[in-house]
Design an enzyme around this catalytic site. Structure first.
Site, PDB file in Angstrom:
ATOM      1  N   ARG A 109      35.968  37.174  35.562  1.00 15.19           N
ATOM      2  CA  ARG A 109      37.036  37.990  36.169  1.00 15.19           C
ATOM      3  C   ARG A 109      38.349  37.369  35.722  1.00 15.19           C
ATOM      4  O   ARG A 109      38.631  36.210  36.038  1.00 15.19           O
ATOM      5  CB  ARG A 109      36.924  38.001  37.692  1.00 15.19           C
ATOM      6  CG  ARG A 109      38.160  38.563  38.368  1.00 15.19           C
ATOM      7  CD  ARG A 109      37.975  38.879  39.821  1.00 15.19           C
ATOM      8  NE  ARG A 109      37.146  40.064  40.000  1.00 15.19           N
ATOM      9  CZ  ARG A 109      37.066  40.762  41.130  1.00 15.19           C
ATOM     10  NH1 ARG A 109      37.773  40.397  42.184  1.00 15.19           N
ATOM     11  NH2 ARG A 109      36.287  41.823  41.218  1.00 15.19           N
ATOM     12  N   HIS A 136      36.930  47.785  35.206  1.00 11.89           N
ATOM     13  CA  HIS A 136      36.037  47.205  36.225  1.00 11.89           C
ATOM     14  C   HIS A 136      34.667  47.903  36.099  1.00 11.89           C
ATOM     15  O   HIS A 136      34.237  48.628  36.987  1.00 11.89           O
ATOM     16  CB  HIS A 136      36.643  47.419  37.619  1.00 11.89           C
ATOM     17  CG  HIS A 136      36.071  46.527  38.680  1.00 11.89           C
ATOM     18  ND1 HIS A 136      35.109  45.555  38.425  1.00 11.89           N
ATOM     19  CD2 HIS A 136      36.323  46.452  40.015  1.00 11.89           C
ATOM     20  CE1 HIS A 136      34.814  44.935  39.550  1.00 11.89           C
ATOM     21  NE2 HIS A 136      35.522  45.454  40.531  1.00 11.89           N
ATOM     22  N   GLN A 139      31.833  47.825  38.841  1.00  9.12           N
ATOM     23  CA  GLN A 139      32.100  48.621  40.037  1.00  9.12           C
ATOM     24  C   GLN A 139      31.706  50.085  39.809  1.00  9.12           C
ATOM     25  O   GLN A 139      31.053  50.699  40.654  1.00  9.12           O
ATOM     26  CB  GLN A 139      33.591  48.531  40.400  1.00  9.12           C
ATOM     27  CG  GLN A 139      33.936  49.272  41.672  1.00  9.12           C
ATOM     28  CD  GLN A 139      33.332  48.632  42.909  1.00  9.12           C
ATOM     29  OE1 GLN A 139      33.530  47.461  43.138  1.00  9.12           O
ATOM     30  NE2 GLN A 139      32.591  49.396  43.694  1.00  9.12           N
ATOM     31  N   ASP A 225      41.922  53.495  45.337  1.00 12.89           N
ATOM     32  CA  ASP A 225      41.946  52.037  45.228  1.00 12.89           C
ATOM     33  C   ASP A 225      43.287  51.563  45.775  1.00 12.89           C
ATOM     34  O   ASP A 225      44.185  52.377  46.020  1.00 12.89           O
ATOM     35  CB  ASP A 225      41.779  51.659  43.736  1.00 12.89           C
ATOM     36  CG  ASP A 225      41.596  50.172  43.490  1.00 12.89           C
ATOM     37  OD1 ASP A 225      41.402  49.417  44.466  1.00 12.89           O
ATOM     38  OD2 ASP A 225      41.660  49.761  42.311  1.00 12.89           O
ATOM     39  N   CYS A 265      36.426  50.958  46.100  1.00 10.98           N
ATOM     40  CA  CYS A 265      35.773  49.730  45.614  1.00 10.98           C
ATOM     41  C   CYS A 265      35.932  48.568  46.591  1.00 10.98           C
ATOM     42  O   CYS A 265      35.155  47.615  46.548  1.00 10.98           O
ATOM     43  CB  CYS A 265      36.295  49.364  44.237  1.00 10.98           C
ATOM     44  SG  CYS A 265      38.048  48.962  44.188  1.00 10.98           S
ATOM     45  N   ARG A 293      26.606  47.039  44.464  1.00 10.26           N
ATOM     46  CA  ARG A 293      27.067  46.143  43.399  1.00 10.26           C
ATOM     47  C   ARG A 293      25.938  45.181  43.040  1.00 10.26           C
ATOM     48  O   ARG A 293      25.652  44.932  41.866  1.00 10.26           O
ATOM     49  CB  ARG A 293      28.298  45.337  43.865  1.00 10.26           C
ATOM     50  CG  ARG A 293      29.592  46.112  43.964  1.00 10.26           C
ATOM     51  CD  ARG A 293      30.153  46.483  42.611  1.00 10.26           C
ATOM     52  NE  ARG A 293      30.385  45.318  41.761  1.00 10.26           N
ATOM     53  CZ  ARG A 293      31.473  44.549  41.797  1.00 10.26           C
ATOM     54  NH1 ARG A 293      32.459  44.830  42.630  1.00 10.26           N
ATOM     55  NH2 ARG A 293      31.608  43.509  40.972  1.00 10.26           N
TER      56      ARG A 293
HETATM   57  N1  NVA Z   1      42.222  47.506  41.234  1.00 14.91           N
HETATM   58  C1  NVA Z   1      41.925  46.372  42.080  1.00 14.91           C
HETATM   59  C2  NVA Z   1      40.451  46.293  42.297  1.00 14.91           C
HETATM   60  C3  NVA Z   1      40.009  45.163  43.180  1.00 14.91           C
HETATM   61  C4  NVA Z   1      38.503  45.084  43.288  1.00 14.91           C
HETATM   62  C5  NVA Z   1      42.452  45.100  41.440  1.00 14.91           C
HETATM   63  O1  NVA Z   1      42.388  44.986  40.213  1.00 14.91           O
HETATM   64  O2  NVA Z   1      42.951  44.238  42.164  1.00 14.91           O
HETATM   65  N1   CP Z   2      35.332  45.599  44.542  1.00  8.72           N
HETATM   66  C1   CP Z   2      35.446  44.314  44.161  1.00  8.72           C
HETATM   67  O1   CP Z   2      35.352  43.982  42.986  1.00  8.72           O
HETATM   68  O2   CP Z   2      35.663  43.451  45.192  1.00  8.72           O
HETATM   69  P1   CP Z   2      36.032  41.907  45.086  1.00  8.72           P
HETATM   70  O3   CP Z   2      37.456  41.832  44.573  1.00  8.72           O
HETATM   71  O4   CP Z   2      35.928  41.397  46.488  1.00  8.72           O
HETATM   72  O5   CP Z   2      35.094  41.230  44.153  1.00  8.72           O
END
Ligand code: NVA
Ligand code: CP
Length: 310
Positions: A109, A136, A139, A225, A265, A293
């Site tokens: 990540r 992502h 997800q 989101d 998500c 997930r």
């Molecule tokens: N779009 C959000 C998703 C978090 C799971 C982010 O990138 O922070």
């Molecule tokens: N939806 C998702 O990826 O959640 P986290 O940021 O908690 O991993």
């Protein structure tokens, strides 16, 4: 270590797999989920190790990959920027070469997609995108698996995206192009999806709407989101103003089909991108979505390491 016979396959964006491979993964995830629910042992990745690298916060991604890998009989190594040499400017190429000599699989990540692509180019083992600024894919893999569980095939259906033209929106667009459904996109002005960044070929699989209510009309699934994704916190105040009309509320859900589902998500901000009545209401499947997930990623890890087993 992974025997070299298996072709090296990464999962850096949704378009890295074919529709046929997704069909396999969805049915495999259903089998793996059923076994988990029945407390049946499924150790297809016994003695394999997953390294998880987090440069941003996480709850679901961490727990789902970590619990999932243990349930498959393997183990995990958890690294963050703060507690590894990654935060002290060791080159990504060097980190990739070293880490991938010791583990069988890497989940990352991070911020820019370029970073995970660079890591993958120097990795001996499959690399999975656990979220970047651009995508992502894990997800959306879980989201579509969840849709199929509740409603059957997603091909030919309409997904309304209400909110930021972000990593989730980009990934929905890739999925629509690959799996044959349509996305109705409504984003505030200045926060549109960039088709070049989304990496899609054409415009046939999505329609753009100024008004989020119109985007929801006739939708089989409404999804949104956070207004401010990780890494964009400095824009928070400006975004709160720009996104004020992009809150999925009961009126928007009424514009969608009567049996439309709601997904998010997570983490969610009730009263911002979604009304509490919607996310906690009867059309919401967010808890199944979060749980899935783990099941979907177990199928994915198994597939990347072993191919079509079972
Ligand atoms: N779009 C959000 C998703 C978090 C799971 C982010 O990138 O922070
Ligand atoms: N939806 C998702 O990826 O959640 P986290 O940021 O908690 O991993």
């Amino acid at each position: 270590m992974t025997p070299p016979a298996m072709t090296l396959k990464h999962y850096l964006q949704f378009s890295d797999l074919t529709a046929d491979e997704y069909a396999w993964l969805f049915q495999r995830a259903a089998i793996i989920k059923k076994k988990f629910k029945a407390y049946e042992k499924h150790h297809s990745l016994a003695d394999r190790t997953l390294a998880m690298i987090f440069e941003k916060a996480s709850t679901r991604t961490r727990v789902s990959f970590e619990a999932g890998m243990y349930q498959l009989g393997g183990s995990v190594v958890h690294l963050t920027t703060g507690d590894s040499q990654l935060g002290r400017a060791e080159p990504i190429e060097d980190s990739a070469k070293v880490i991938s000599r010791m583990v069988d699989l890497v989940m990352i990540r991070t911020f820019g997609q370029d970073k995970i692509e660079l890591f993958a180019r120097h990795s001996r083992v499959p690399v999975i995108n656990g979220l970047t600024n651009e995508f992502h894919p894990c997800q959306i893999l879980a989201d579509i698996f969840t849709y199929i569980e509740h409603r059957g095939a997603i091909a030919g259906k309409t997904v309304a995206w209400v909110g930021d033209g972000n990593n989730m929106a980009n990934t929905w667009l890739q999925a629509a192009e690959l799996l044959g459904f349509t996305v109705h996109l409504s984003t505030p002005s200045g926060y549109e999806v960039d088709q070049a960044i989304a990496g899609i070929r054409g415009t046939d699989s999505y329609k753009v709407f100024k008004d989020p209510m119109q985007a929801c009309q006739g939708a089989d699934l409404v999804t949104t989101d956070v207004w401010t994704s990780m890494g964009y916190e400095a824009e928070n105040e400006a975004r709160k103003k720009a996104f004020a009309d992009w809150c999925v509320d009961e009126e928007m859900m009424r514009a969608a089909k009567p049996d439309a589902l709601f997904m998010h998500c997570l983490p969610a901000h009730r009263g911002e991108e979604v009304a509490a009545e919607v996310i906690d209401g009867p059309q919401s499947v967010v808890w199944d979505e979060a749980e899935n997930r783990m099941h979907a990623q177990k199928a994915l890890m198994e597939y990347l390491l072993l191919g079509r087993v079972g």
